[in-house]
Design an enzyme around this catalytic site. Sequence first.
Site, short mmCIF file in Angstrom:
data_model
loop_
_atom_site.label_atom_id
_atom_site.label_comp_id
_atom_site.label_asym_id
_atom_site.label_seq_id
_atom_site.Cartn_x
_atom_site.Cartn_y
_atom_site.Cartn_z
N GLY A 63 0.78 -1.57 0.46
CA GLY A 63 -0.04 0.01 -0.54
C GLY A 63 0.85 1.31 0.09
O GLY A 63 0.33 2.20 -0.24
N THR A 111 -5.16 -0.77 1.37
CA THR A 111 -4.47 -0.90 -0.15
C THR A 111 -4.12 -1.65 -0.86
O THR A 111 -4.43 -2.59 -2.34
CB THR A 111 -4.70 0.66 -1.18
N CYS A 112 -3.07 -1.77 0.30
CA CYS A 112 -2.13 -3.33 0.15
C CYS A 112 -2.17 -4.68 -0.46
O CYS A 112 -2.15 -5.06 -0.78
CB CYS A 112 -1.15 -2.70 1.22
N PHE A 113 -4.04 -4.70 0.37
CA PHE A 113 -4.58 -6.15 0.73
C PHE A 113 -5.67 -6.14 -0.28
O PHE A 113 -6.17 -7.61 -0.84
CB PHE A 113 -5.20 -6.81 1.82
#
Length: 483
Positions: free
Chosen positions: A162, A450-452
Amino acid sequence: INVHISVRKWTGQALRVCQLLGKVVAMNDKQDIPSVQYAKFYSNEAMQFNDQELGDMYTKWRSARRKKQNTRSNPEFLLFEFPFLLSAGMKRRLMQLEDMESMWRQTFAGMMLGKIPFFVLQVSRDNIIADTVLGLLTANPKDLKKPLRVIFTDEEGVDAGGVKKEFFQLLSSQLFHPDFGMFRSIESTNRIWFNPYRLENHDLLPGYEDDSMVEFMLVGALIGLAIYNGTLLNVQFPGAMYQMLLGQFPSELGMKEMQKFDPEVARQLQNLLNLESGEEVDAMYLFFEVSYNFLGEQRTHELKKDGSSIPVTIANREEFVELYISYHMRDSVEKMSNALIRGFNLLIPPHLAVLDLFHPAELELLIVGTQDLDFVALEKLCEYEGNYSASSRVVRWFWKVIHELHQDQKQKFLQFATGSPRAPVGGLKELSFKIQRAGPDSDQLPSAHTCFNTILLPDYNSEEKLKRKLLYAINNCEGFFLE
């Protein structure tokens, strides 16, 4: 062709058919507006190859090319000699194989020497452009091909993806914004191109010689880093940019190229060519020069020697149009485009065999993604956590609201949930996506990791409340946070 591919048997007959089909593709590409979408030429059977099969065939083809063997006449290599058979997704898979091979070669070598297996870039939010330029200029070029890890100065948080996404978003939003001056907007297409009348920035890196083009090298490197790290950029270039990056920019430019680049300018130039009398051309009162505004001052650039004193006539108007097109698309931006390409080649060298397989439109898909958003496919692959399931009441409301959004709202939602308003090559079915319960009903807004690609959704007690909270969240999201 599909029959030959399905049985993994390459024959001279298949080669001859591919050669004929290749001529059709070439004729289609020459049209101002292609009659057939490039994707229509993809082979469905070729998409069935697994990574091992595809990688083995590609490695053999690449090896044969390096040995300067005649790969064009070898039926075994027809998928790579006639790349219109391979989908953009398959070419992305090949690019990933090249990326992984290069990345892990650099990573493993570094680990053996006790070095950090990542390219770590530390930047401050207030000085992100200069910090990034300095980080790239002082880095070992080989380190650039390691997986990227970004650290924002004085901020906690491990970059699980993210932070890296936000880095690309922040950097590109500044570099590509017209107010920054590097690029200008082409009004007829809403795409951006080099700004030849920019005010050169010699204060970006004090003490660094000739830094006026270093920002464009940064843009090229940014594009390369995004490809290497599987991150989409939110930018709209004309097709000419992707031709440049692939080394496919036309050596001769004409009305066909200008029509695609800037339809409004092409229309005006065509009107000039369509005038029937010398008197009509003379009445235009044109000279072999280009006028432009620079910081409020009207300036001119001569298209040929003494151009300011050479009027455009019915006899020389075709030369004027040719020089005008060449100036706008190439000559006036040559230093900037060369700097950008140098930056791009730091990550994606021009000799990389897989680049020869890409059509410019496919490279665009790889860099900025697709606006074809199939949320039905995303719903089918979605996973759930925290006692949520596909049949949970709030989940059913959620998908009902999502499907009812119009296109720009869906893009905002995707930006909120994944960090990008577009889908990767292959569409939303290529994403991993998750909805996680964020406690009971409350006034808390939905949030996202957002990273996942994970949505944190409270168990709202009504569809109306869910819709109101979700729309507020996606319309006001800015930046990345870790809880």
